[in-house]
Design a protein around this motif. Structure first.
Motif, short mmCIF file in Angstrom:
data_model
loop_
_atom_site.label_atom_id
_atom_site.label_comp_id
_atom_site.label_asym_id
_atom_site.label_seq_id
_atom_site.Cartn_x
_atom_site.Cartn_y
_atom_site.Cartn_z
N CYS A 54 0.84 -1.20 0.00
CA CYS A 54 0.00 0.00 0.00
C CYS A 54 0.88 1.25 0.00
O CYS A 54 1.79 1.37 0.83
N HIS A 56 0.24 3.99 1.15
CA HIS A 56 0.06 4.78 2.37
C HIS A 56 1.17 4.49 3.39
O HIS A 56 1.89 5.39 3.80
N MET A 57 1.32 3.21 3.78
CA MET A 57 2.32 2.90 4.80
C MET A 57 3.28 1.79 4.39
O MET A 57 4.09 1.33 5.22
N VAL A 59 2.72 -1.36 3.55
CA VAL A 59 2.45 -2.71 4.04
C VAL A 59 1.59 -3.47 3.03
O VAL A 59 0.96 -2.86 2.17
N CYS A 78 -7.49 -1.34 0.60
CA CYS A 78 -6.49 -1.70 1.60
C CYS A 78 -7.21 -1.99 2.91
O CYS A 78 -8.06 -1.21 3.35
N TRP A 80 -6.08 -1.90 5.87
CA TRP A 80 -5.57 -1.22 7.07
C TRP A 80 -6.32 0.08 7.35
O TRP A 80 -6.87 0.27 8.42
N HIS A 81 -6.32 1.00 6.39
CA HIS A 81 -6.99 2.29 6.63
C HIS A 81 -7.94 2.64 5.52
O HIS A 81 -8.30 3.80 5.33
N GLY A 82 -8.31 1.64 4.74
CA GLY A 82 -9.42 1.81 3.80
C GLY A 82 -9.12 2.50 2.49
O GLY A 82 -10.05 2.90 1.79
N ALA A 83 -7.85 2.68 2.13
CA ALA A 83 -7.55 3.31 0.84
C ALA A 83 -8.22 2.51 -0.28
O ALA A 83 -8.24 1.28 -0.25
N PRO A 96 -6.55 7.57 2.80
CA PRO A 96 -5.44 8.39 3.26
C PRO A 96 -4.35 8.67 2.22
O PRO A 96 -3.48 9.49 2.49
#
Ligand code: FES
Length: 117
Positions: A54, A56-57, A59, A78, A80-83, A96
């Motif tokens: 991802c 974003h981070m 991962v 994603c 993790w944070h919904g991207a 994000p």
């Protein structure tokens, strides 16, 4: 082991049926240089691949095996944070990291098999 972000062309991943129609599947390739993590989304007889990372981070997207898509299968999500990412070009359209993109993993279909391109 080093994590790779690309693979050589011409590696056969297996029959297209490995990926359910309208679904996605994780692939891990272990090579001398390191390990590659990617996933393939299938629409009909067409496949699209991305590096499983991802923007974003950094991962892997799916916390649950092969869970790469939204419930309706229209976008990559994603866990993790919904991207949210478009399936056809990997562009992030929500969440994000809007405006960022997944790294393409070129794959194609040859004689009924998914092959790296
Ligand atoms: S790590 Fe993917 S949305 Fe945050």
């Amino acid at each position: 082991m080093e994590r790779l972000s690309a693979t050589p062309a011409g590696i056969t991943l297996g029959p297209i049926e490995l990926v359910t129609e309208g679904g996605a599947r994780n692939f891990v390739l272990e090579m001398r240089a390191g390990r590659f993590h990617g996933f393939v989304v299938r629409s009909g007889e067409a496949v699209t691949g991305y590096v499983d990372r991802c923007p974003h981070m950094g991962v892997p997207l799916a916390q649950e095996l092969d869970r790469y898509l939204t419930g309706d299968g229209s976008l990559i999500q994603c866990s993790w944070h919904g991207a949210l990412f478009r399936i056809d070009d990997g562009r992030c359209v929500g969440g994000p990291c809007a405006g960022a993109a997944l790294t393409p993993w070129p794959v194609t279909i040859r004689d009924g098999s998914i092959v790296t391109a």
